[in-house]
Design a protein around this motif. Structure first.
Motif, PDB file in Angstrom:
ATOM      1  N   THR A  76      -5.461  -9.636  -0.751  1.00 20.49           N
ATOM      2  CA  THR A  76      -4.725  -8.381  -0.670  1.00 20.49           C
ATOM      3  C   THR A  76      -3.318  -8.627  -1.186  1.00 20.49           C
ATOM      4  OG1 THR A  76      -4.151  -8.840   1.613  1.00 20.49           O
ATOM      5  CG2 THR A  76      -6.084  -7.459   1.246  1.00 20.49           C
ATOM      6  N   ASN A  80      -9.595  -1.938  -8.030  1.00 25.89           N
ATOM      7  CA  ASN A  80      -9.007  -0.970  -7.107  1.00 25.89           C
ATOM      8  C   ASN A  80      -9.421   0.474  -7.391  1.00 25.89           C
ATOM      9  OD1 ASN A  80      -7.102  -2.581  -5.300  1.00 25.89           O
ATOM     10  ND2 ASN A  80      -6.704  -3.393  -7.339  1.00 25.89           N
ATOM     11  N   ILE A  83      -3.114  -3.200  -2.596  1.00 24.69           N
ATOM     12  CA  ILE A  83      -4.235  -3.335  -3.525  1.00 24.69           C
ATOM     13  C   ILE A  83      -4.972  -4.644  -3.261  1.00 24.69           C
ATOM     14  CG2 ILE A  83      -3.131  -1.938  -5.313  1.00 24.69           C
ATOM     15  CD1 ILE A  83      -2.545  -4.587  -6.818  1.00 24.69           C
ATOM     16  N   ARG A  84      -6.114  -4.763  -3.898  1.00 23.49           N
ATOM     17  CA  ARG A  84      -6.900  -6.001  -3.841  1.00 23.49           C
ATOM     18  C   ARG A  84      -6.860  -6.641  -5.217  1.00 23.49           C
ATOM     19  NH1 ARG A  84     -12.347  -4.996  -0.646  1.00 23.49           N
ATOM     20  NH2 ARG A  84     -13.121  -5.407  -2.689  1.00 23.49           N
TER      21      ARG A  84
END
Length: 167
Positions: free
Chosen positions: A44, A74, A158-159
């Motif tokens: 993350t 995302n 976000i990832r």
């Protein structure tokens, strides 16, 4: 690089009947749900002020052209509306959207059962008003700018795909 696996289609750009093989860039690509659910593939990350998908891809993967990986992971298809804005852009956006940025957007009340860290949004809708004046005295007022700031903060989380899976 990103488009190399896209299928080619015959395309007549001018309507002359003569086609040329081109990449079908309208083909939607997504990450498989099993891959998305596996937290071992991702980290993350909180997007910092002024960072773009390109700058994050350059920092993480060593190539700004791999920005599409950041967007794909995302589910971002519109960088202008789904990516966090710079603060100056944000203020301009809020001032353009609302006649009173400090006006009431909605109210929130604490959830009394289940996950009590979550709040419930309630709206001041005069058509639904039942005469219960105590209700809004216990609710927290959320202004238009606070509401938009919360959306921006959600967009900042976000990832990122672990770099070892990029090749």
């Amino acid at each position: 690089m990103y488009f190399k696996n896209f299928p080619t289609i015959p395309y007549d750009a001018v309507g002359s009947g003569q086609t040329k093989d081109v990449k079908n860039i309208l083909r939607r690509v997504s990450v498989r749900s099993k891959v998305k659910a596996n937290v071992l593939f991702y980290d993350t990350y909180d997007v910092k002020e002024g960072e773009s998908p390109e700058s994050i891809a350059d920092k993480l993967y060593g190539d700004p052209e791999l920005h599409w990986i950041v967007l794909l992971v995302n589910d971002i298809t519109d960088v202008y509306h789904q990516w966090p804005m710079r603060y100056s852009q944000f203020l301009q956006f809020v001032n353009d959207k609302y006649s009173d940025p400090n006006g009431v957007h909605h109210y929130e009340i604490a959830q009394s059962s289940g996950d009590t860290t979550k709040t419930i949004e309630v709206y001041n809708n005069s058509a639904l008003y039942t005469g219960d004046t105590d209700f809004y005295s216990t609710a927290t007022t959320i202004t238009n700018i606070e509401y938009e700031e919360n959306l921006q903060n959600d967009r900042r989380k976000i990832r990122l795909l672990d770099p070892k899976y990029v090749p």
